[in-house]
Design an enzyme around this catalytic site. Structure first.
Site, PDB file in Angstrom:
ATOM      1  N   SER A 127       0.980  -1.275  -0.090  1.00  0.00           N
ATOM      2  CA  SER A 127       0.207  -0.128   0.049  1.00  0.00           C
ATOM      3  C   SER A 127       0.887   1.258  -0.018  1.00  0.00           C
ATOM      4  O   SER A 127       0.169   2.313  -0.226  1.00  0.00           O
ATOM      5  CB  SER A 127      -0.655  -0.036   1.295  1.00  0.00           C
ATOM      6  OG  SER A 127      -1.352  -0.924   1.706  1.00  0.00           O
ATOM      7  N   HIS A 148      -1.365  -2.816  -6.829  1.00  0.00           N
ATOM      8  CA  HIS A 148      -2.272  -2.384  -5.739  1.00  0.00           C
ATOM      9  C   HIS A 148      -3.914  -2.618  -5.858  1.00  0.00           C
ATOM     10  O   HIS A 148      -4.420  -1.885  -6.445  1.00  0.00           O
ATOM     11  CB  HIS A 148      -1.856  -0.971  -5.194  1.00  0.00           C
ATOM     12  CG  HIS A 148      -2.443  -0.838  -3.844  1.00  0.00           C
ATOM     13  ND1 HIS A 148      -2.799   0.556  -3.666  1.00  0.00           N
ATOM     14  CD2 HIS A 148      -2.497  -1.374  -2.847  1.00  0.00           C
ATOM     15  CE1 HIS A 148      -3.192   0.549  -2.328  1.00  0.00           C
ATOM     16  NE2 HIS A 148      -3.203  -0.780  -2.189  1.00  0.00           N
ATOM     17  N   GLU A 160      -4.306  -0.379  -9.122  1.00  0.00           N
ATOM     18  CA  GLU A 160      -3.305   0.290  -9.230  1.00  0.00           C
ATOM     19  C   GLU A 160      -2.122  -0.246  -9.795  1.00  0.00           C
ATOM     20  O   GLU A 160      -1.576  -1.041  -9.263  1.00  0.00           O
ATOM     21  CB  GLU A 160      -2.795   1.434  -8.258  1.00  0.00           C
ATOM     22  CG  GLU A 160      -3.880   2.708  -7.734  1.00  0.00           C
ATOM     23  CD  GLU A 160      -3.398   3.250  -6.449  1.00  0.00           C
ATOM     24  OE1 GLU A 160      -3.878   4.549  -6.303  1.00  0.00           O
ATOM     25  OE2 GLU A 160      -2.687   2.518  -5.459  1.00  0.00           O
ATOM     26  N   ASN A 198      -4.088   5.950  -1.827  1.00  0.00           N
ATOM     27  CA  ASN A 198      -3.571   6.050  -0.429  1.00  0.00           C
ATOM     28  C   ASN A 198      -2.922   7.526  -0.038  1.00  0.00           C
ATOM     29  O   ASN A 198      -2.938   7.837   0.963  1.00  0.00           O
ATOM     30  CB  ASN A 198      -2.551   4.880   0.302  1.00  0.00           C
ATOM     31  CG  ASN A 198      -3.557   3.686   0.394  1.00  0.00           C
ATOM     32  OD1 ASN A 198      -4.750   3.869   0.560  1.00  0.00           O
ATOM     33  ND2 ASN A 198      -2.951   2.711   0.546  1.00  0.00           N
TER      34      ASN A 198
END
Ligand code: CAA
Length: 297
Positions: A127, A148, A160, A198
């Site tokens: 992450s 991700h 991602e 994130n």
């Protein structure tokens, strides 16, 4: 380059979801865990989830009962569990979904670099850690990407796909195509802290935690505000419980260490306190809320 055989290391919260969507997308998947108990638990979750998803498709009239049964048996039939990383040797792609610890991930990729065929593409589901550092540790930086996925992997539609300056164009294209085969929409990201989601989401969750800690509003009101005022499916405190308080803390601590001058990467004291008490969110039955399985108690 076509990715047909996929290895996944780790069958926990994220790993089991990645295994499932890859198998649903038609890939043969080998999933490696450290202990039989973890493997059994992850495979059990996959069976439950694919059964549920297939039944939903029947309810919506998108599949017949027979097609739904085929989806379940086909998906499960393409998955092989293992306790031995040597079984990943001939995979086209190996995805790491182990604990969010950079040193452990680097050691894993160094080991996989010695096990897998030279063409195998490596990916991390991290992450928050730099993809480039794991790519260097693997000994094949040109064949390394970030992939991700989001929790719950079976339902969230994004992946991602992260490239470093060394990532080969064909490898990047194959990783994006794999994401699409898993039923996801890929977005391309550079190797920056938190990529896109994130980098925006974790500071937002942090602000909600600080707000709660200051007593500006109750947990229920903070969550209701963002659900009803912004149309988010979950408020930020429920979401932190869902993601895991430990995972959120690991992300923030890692960033704070690397980027001490970035004000957005503050570590809320309330998060450290709850993690120290073992209140990690939904997975331990308590975080900001109490949980009974998937539902708030
Ligand atoms: N497999 C199959 N079915 C599942 C499932 C799974 N893994 N998880 C939930 N479902 C089912 C539920 O059982 C439920 O079925 P019923 O309708 O029959 O009861 C259905 O899906 C809908 O679930 P909910 O009732 O909980 O309702 P919902 O509409 O709130 O959907 C949700 C759930 C998709 C999780 C939604 O709340 C949501 O989008 N939440 C936000 C999640 C999010 O932001 N995730 C990203 C986290 S950040 C991250 O992952 C990145 C990181 O690195 C930290």
């Amino acid at each position: 380059m076509k990715i047909q055989k996929v290895g996944v290391v780790g069958c926990g919260l994220m790993g089991h979801g990645i295994v499932q969507v890859a198998a649903q997308g038609g890939c043969d998947v080998v999933v490696v865990e450290a202990e039989q108990g973890f493997l059994d638990k992850g495979l059990g979750r996959i069976e439950k989830s694919v059964t549920k998803l297939s039944q939903k498709l029947v309810e919506k009239g998108k599949k017949t009962e027979e097609q739904a049964q085929e989806m379940v048996t086909g998906t499960l039939g393409r998955i092989t569990g293992s306790l031995d990383k040597a079984d990943l040797a001939d995979c086209d792609l190996v995805v790491d979904a182990i604990v969010e610890n950079l040193e452990i991930k680097k050691a894993l990729f160094a080991e996989l670099g010695g096990i897998c065929k030279p063409e195998t593409v490596f990916a991390s589901n991290t992450s928050s850690f730099p993809i480039g550092e794991m790519a260097d540790a693997s000994g094949r930086p040109d064949r390394f990407v970030g992939l991700h996925f989001f929790n719950p992997v079976q339902l969230m539609r994004l992946v991602e796909v992260v490239r470093t300056e060394s990532t080969d164009e064909d490898v990047f294209a194959a990783a994006r195509a794999f994401g699409e085969a898993c039923g996801k929409t890929p977005v391309s990201c550079k190797d920056t802290p938190g990529f896109v989601v994130n980098r925006l989401l974790v500071p937002y969750m942090t602000q909600a935690l600080l707000m709660l800690d200051r007593g500006d509003a109750s947990r229920e009101d903070i969550d209701a505000a963002m659900q009803l005022g912004c149309g988010h499916p979950m408020g930020p405190l429920t979401l932190t419980d869902y993601v895991g308080l430990d995972t959120t803390l690991f992300i923030l601590q890692g960033w704070k260490e690397r980027y001490p001058d970035e004000p957005a990467f503050e570590v809320p004291a309330i998060l450290e306190k709850l993690v120290a008490e073992g209140k990690l969110g939904r997975k331990t039955g308590e975080g900001f809320y109490k949980w009974d399985g998937d539902k708030k108690a």
